[in-house]
Enzyme design. Structure first.
Site, mmCIF file in Angstrom:
data_model
loop_
_atom_site.group_PDB
_atom_site.id
_atom_site.type_symbol
_atom_site.label_atom_id
_atom_site.label_comp_id
_atom_site.label_asym_id
_atom_site.label_seq_id
_atom_site.Cartn_x
_atom_site.Cartn_y
_atom_site.Cartn_z
ATOM 1 N N ASP A 339 -12.575 -2.226 18.894
ATOM 2 C CA ASP A 339 -12.949 -0.804 18.953
ATOM 3 C C ASP A 339 -13.368 -0.061 17.979
ATOM 4 O OD1 ASP A 339 -10.972 1.404 20.692
ATOM 5 O OD2 ASP A 339 -11.014 1.849 18.510
ATOM 6 N N ASN A 347 -18.204 11.697 17.907
ATOM 7 C CA ASN A 347 -18.405 12.599 18.804
ATOM 8 C C ASN A 347 -18.489 13.948 18.288
ATOM 9 O OD1 ASN A 347 -19.155 10.684 20.895
ATOM 10 N ND2 ASN A 347 -16.994 10.735 21.612
ATOM 11 N N ASP A 356 -22.778 8.323 22.847
ATOM 12 C CA ASP A 356 -23.363 7.261 23.608
ATOM 13 C C ASP A 356 -24.388 6.383 23.190
ATOM 14 O OD1 ASP A 356 -21.741 8.532 25.494
ATOM 15 O OD2 ASP A 356 -23.069 9.635 26.544
ATOM 16 N N GLU A 382 -14.441 3.596 23.769
ATOM 17 C CA GLU A 382 -15.233 2.715 22.723
ATOM 18 C C GLU A 382 -14.708 1.363 22.598
ATOM 19 O OE1 GLU A 382 -11.938 5.399 20.639
ATOM 20 O OE2 GLU A 382 -13.311 5.260 22.281
#
Length: 479
Positions: A339, A347, A356, A382
């Site tokens: 993770d 973000n 992304d 993620e």
């Protein structure tokens, strides 16, 4: 005199009994009507035909009404109007929609109903087909107020959307050449496009997401929420399967044109062999095209649209392979749950496009530098899962350290100060663990990964799983 009294007594009893029966009947039918809102042009889920509500969700809520003895009325409208109606409150249920944070402000979601997927369609033109996916500045047709519009504006803010009131209007605009790309539910597009004279005018190029439709009630209406939830649980599963079979397994019959038989007769009369040769060549081309289309559809079903890695379905299929079964029997399978640390901050600080890009770069690095892996998949967000060969805990530790120390930082971008780390849960499946399920292995690896996060992130937590006991210890990776 006695006979007269007896007749009066019998008449009184009959009148009383009839009154009680009528009261019971009224009590059974005196339930408040539930208004079910949805779109009037969302085939095959909900639509209006000659003023009559039809579709998968319409049949579902009719079944809900019948089983729970609850009156239901349908209020089908343009999609955005159905959302506005829910914001006005009252004894209403939205028959089926996707979850989003903006809708969560005025809706309470009940239970998942049916799965739906959404695909990017592009006009079947050689120039347009050269460009896959969505790029900044592109114009994509969507239904106004639909989840597709919110998805594009959130994930691809530089893409322009052209909104239409409903799916019928969107498909019509595509047919008339007003748009070249549209984001629409796969089942809906299939249903509408098959009704067109040229069903291949638009083709699917990218599966964007696959989610569940939920029933929803106005926010804060706890009594209605409980009533609808308990009513849904009363519906037998075989009845739901019957409705799905009716609406999600449609077919189109191809009518033989009038000129076909005269042509066949002419060919037979002339006795030419060339027709047979040409026919075989056409069949061969069609077969190759069909195989290519089936291969593309299978790729959509088992591949993550963002990174190109396996998705959860692909991981399920890989887990059932002979190679994985052989590794499980020898006790040489390792499960790595990875993770990305503080992904939300990436973000928020750099934007979703950069987020992304980080996920894409990480997926590419895993593919390039971990070639011995049996499977590399993105489970969502993620979170990644890897199946790797491992002789023992030490071997698994080496692999996990390599991923955490070397592969994950490949997604960093020093030029803008973006440093990428990850927390890894590494689980060894011992030889003594009989017939473990993928769900169980992901659960244990996920717990180990969260231990790594709780212990400071950017590290590996190791563990082993057997029928007897579950051992754990932590190996901290220095920043």
């Amino acid at each position: 005199m006695h006979l007269l009294r007896l007749c009066r007594f019998v008449c009184s009893v009959v009148v009383f009994a009839l009154g009680m029966a009528q009261s019971v009947a009224l009590a059974e039918t005196d339930k408040d009507t539930i208004i079910v809102t949805n779109s009037h042009s969302w085939k095959p889920f909900a639509f209006s035909e000659n003023g009559i509500p039809k579709g998968l969700l319409v049949d579902y809520w009719k079944l809900f009404s019948e089983i729970n003895n609850t009156p239901v009325e349908f209020a089908l409208s343009d999609w955005n109007d159905s959302l506005i109606a829910m914001q006005e409150g009252g004894r209403k249920v939205h028959g089926g929609l996707l979850y989003s944070e903006s809708r969560d402000e005025y809706l309470d979601y009940v239970l998942p109903l049916f799965e739906i997927s959404t695909t990017l369609y592009v006009v079947n033109d050689s120039e347009e087909l050269k460009t896959q996916g969505v790029l900044p500045g592109m114009v994509v047709g969507v239904v106004r107020g639909g989840y597709e519009e919110e998805f594009l504006k959130t994930r691809y803010p530089l893409v322009s959307t052209m909104g239409f009131d409903n799916n019928a209007a969107l498909i019509q605009a595509a047919r008339e050449g007003k748009i070249k790309r549209m984001l629409v539910d796969t089942q809906v597009a299939t249903y509408y496009l098959l009704q067109q004279d040229n069903p291949n005018r638009f083709v699917p190029i990218d599966r964007m997401y696959q989610k569940m439709l939920y029933a929803a009630v106005p926010a804060g209406n706890e009594l209605l929420l409980q009533e609808v939830e308990s009513g849904i649980k009363n519906i037998p599963p075989h009845e739901i399967d019957r409705i799905k079979q009716k609406w999600l397994n449609t077919s189109k019959t191809t009518q033989i044109p009038d000129w076909f038989w005269p042509l066949v007769g002419s060919v037979l009369f002339l006795g030419t062999v060339s027709y047979i040769i040409l026919l075989k060549q056409a069949v061969h081309r069609k077969t190759r095209a069909l195989k290519a289309l089936n291969s593309k559809l299978e790729e959509y079903a088992f591949t993550d649209s963002l990174t190109g890695l396996m998705n959860r379905r692909g991981l399920d299929r890989n887990f059932a392979s002979k190679r994985v079964n052989s590794m499980l029997k020898r006790g040489q399978l390792g499960v790595l749950m990875l993770d990305v640390d503080h992904f939300k901050q990436i973000n928020d600080k750099y934007g979703h496009l950069k987020g992304d890009e980080v996920l894409n770069n990480l997926g590419r690095a895993l593919n390039n530098y971990l070639r011995e892996a049996v499977a590399i998949s993105r489970l969502g967000g993620e979170e990644f899962c890897l199946l790797v060969p491992a002789e023992d805990l030490h071997d698994l530790e080496v692999n996990a350290d390599y991923v955490c120390r070397f592969i994950v930082p490949q997604a960093s971008q020093e030029g803008i100060g973006l440093s990428v780390t990850a927390s890894v849960g590494a689980l060894l499946v011992d030889k003594g663990c009989k017939d473990p399920s993928l769900e169980a292995l992901l659960h244990h690896a996920d717990r180990l990964m969260y231990q790594a996060k709780e212990n400071g992130r950017n590290r590996v937590t190791l563990g082993s799983l057997s029928n007897q006991q579950h051992h754990r210890y932590t190996n901290q990776i220095s920043a």
